[in-house]
Design an enzyme around this catalytic site. Structure first.
Site, short mmCIF file in Angstrom:
data_model
loop_
_atom_site.label_atom_id
_atom_site.label_comp_id
_atom_site.label_asym_id
_atom_site.label_seq_id
_atom_site.Cartn_x
_atom_site.Cartn_y
_atom_site.Cartn_z
N CYS A 86 25.50 7.98 -3.87
CA CYS A 86 26.21 8.28 -4.45
C CYS A 86 26.61 8.08 -6.49
CB CYS A 86 27.98 8.54 -3.76
SG CYS A 86 28.83 9.84 -5.35
N CYS A 200 22.81 13.32 -9.15
CA CYS A 200 23.79 13.64 -7.35
C CYS A 200 23.13 13.84 -6.43
CB CYS A 200 24.77 15.06 -8.49
SG CYS A 200 26.16 15.33 -7.07
N1 DGL Z 1 27.09 13.07 -4.07
C1 DGL Z 1 27.56 11.64 -5.32
C2 DGL Z 1 27.19 11.89 -6.25
O1 DGL Z 1 25.79 11.68 -6.06
C3 DGL Z 1 28.90 12.76 -5.82
C4 DGL Z 1 29.28 14.76 -5.12
C5 DGL Z 1 30.83 14.77 -5.43
O2 DGL Z 1 31.82 13.86 -4.75
O3 DGL Z 1 31.01 15.01 -6.49
O4 DGL Z 1 27.27 12.21 -7.51
#
Ligand code: DGL
Length: 289
Positions: A86, A200
């Site tokens: 993330c 993301c």
């Molecule tokens: N998948 C996450 C990222 O790489 C974030 C998604 C979220 O929860 O806003 O930033």
């Protein structure tokens, strides 16, 4: 004979247990890369479903929560490596999480360096959550690796939600994907973008729709393969095999999100468990920014 070129993909014989972590299903894109590169690893998955999405939470709320969630999950799953799949969490709290764990921790860094090197026009896009866009960490990466490039940024929670919905099996119209990325290309100089960083981990879930709905030919790069390589690199040598396959863990009751449990099963995590974070659940309401 067809002259296929199978470039330097060499699966590793590494063994051990890896826990891949994200707010939702985005980290599954990273878990897939780790499984492909380390087929003898036990890869487990955890989603902080009780606090999804991260991208619209305040820095303070995430800084308070992330080390606690990471510690609880690792106490429960006992991995050899913890992977924060993330960008929103890694760009804010990587060091705070490292401080509470005694195993290697791999973070996710937006793929700005390869994108800057790859771009021929010299204009790259950065598609991320609003949280990742405003981080000092992201600004430092841009200064360091793309100082001579024009970087156009756009933060979209909508695209996170669309990717999550797509993964859960909803019919997401391509027009919605087009609208969510449009501000990148409508910004001054946006018509020059030839490379977009998917900063993301949710966004590679809709890479095909992003490519198909871009106003011109654009390459979308992400960090998944690099994270997989780093995971195997930091795995302590002599790590024991502890079974291949893996389970999934949620911070909200799986029966409250049957579609989420179904996605996890489809991605090869047949057992979905709750890791209860009761005191943390008290703070799980979205924080207005
Ligand atoms: N998948 C996450 C990222 O790489 C974030 C998604 C979220 O929860 O806003 O930033």
């Amino acid at each position: 004979m067809t002259d296929f070129q199978f470039t330097n993909f060499a699966p590793s014989p590494a063994r051990g247990r890896v826990l891949v972590f994200d707010s939702g299903v985005g980290g599954l894109t990273v878990a897939e890369e780790i499984r492909a590169l380390g087929p003898a690893l036990g890869v487990h998955y955890a989603a902080d479903s009780g606090f999804f999405p991260y991208g619209d939470k305040s820095d303070e709320a995430l800084q308070e929560r992330l080390p606690r969630v990471a510690k609880l999950l690792c106490d429960h799953v006992r991995p050899d490596v913890f992977v924060i799949a993330c960008n929103t969490a890694s760009t804010l709290a990587l060091e705070d999480i490292r401080a509470v764990l005694d195993i290697p921790v791999v973070g996710t860094v937006p793929a700005i360096k390869p994108a800057a090197a790859f771009s021929e026009t010299g204009t790259i896009g950065l598609l991320a959550t609003p949280g990742t866009i405003r981080r000092a960490y992201t600004a430092r990466l841009i200064n360091e690796f793309a100082g001579d490039r024009r970087v156009i940024m756009h933060g979209s929670i909508e695209l996170v939600r669309l990717a999550e919905a797509h993964a859960r099996g909803d019919d997401v119209p391509i027009e919605a994907i087009a609208a969510a990325q449009a501000p990148l290309f409508e910004a001054p100089g946006g018509d020059q973008i030839d490379t977009v960083v998917l900063a993301c981990t949710h966004f590679p879930l809709v890479r095909g729709q992003l490519i198909a709905s871009a106003p011109h030919g654009v390459s979308y790069v992400d960090s998944g393969a690099a994270i997989a390589r780093q995971t195997i690199r930091v795995l302590p040598p002599e790590t024991e095999a502890r079974g291949i396959g893996g389970s999934a863990y949620l911070t909200s009751p799986p029966e409250e999100s049957p579609d989420l449990a179904l996605v996890l099963r489809r991605y090869g995590f047949p057992d979905v468990h709750l890791v209860a974070l009761d005191p943390i659940a008290m703070t799980s309401a979205p924080i207005a920014l």
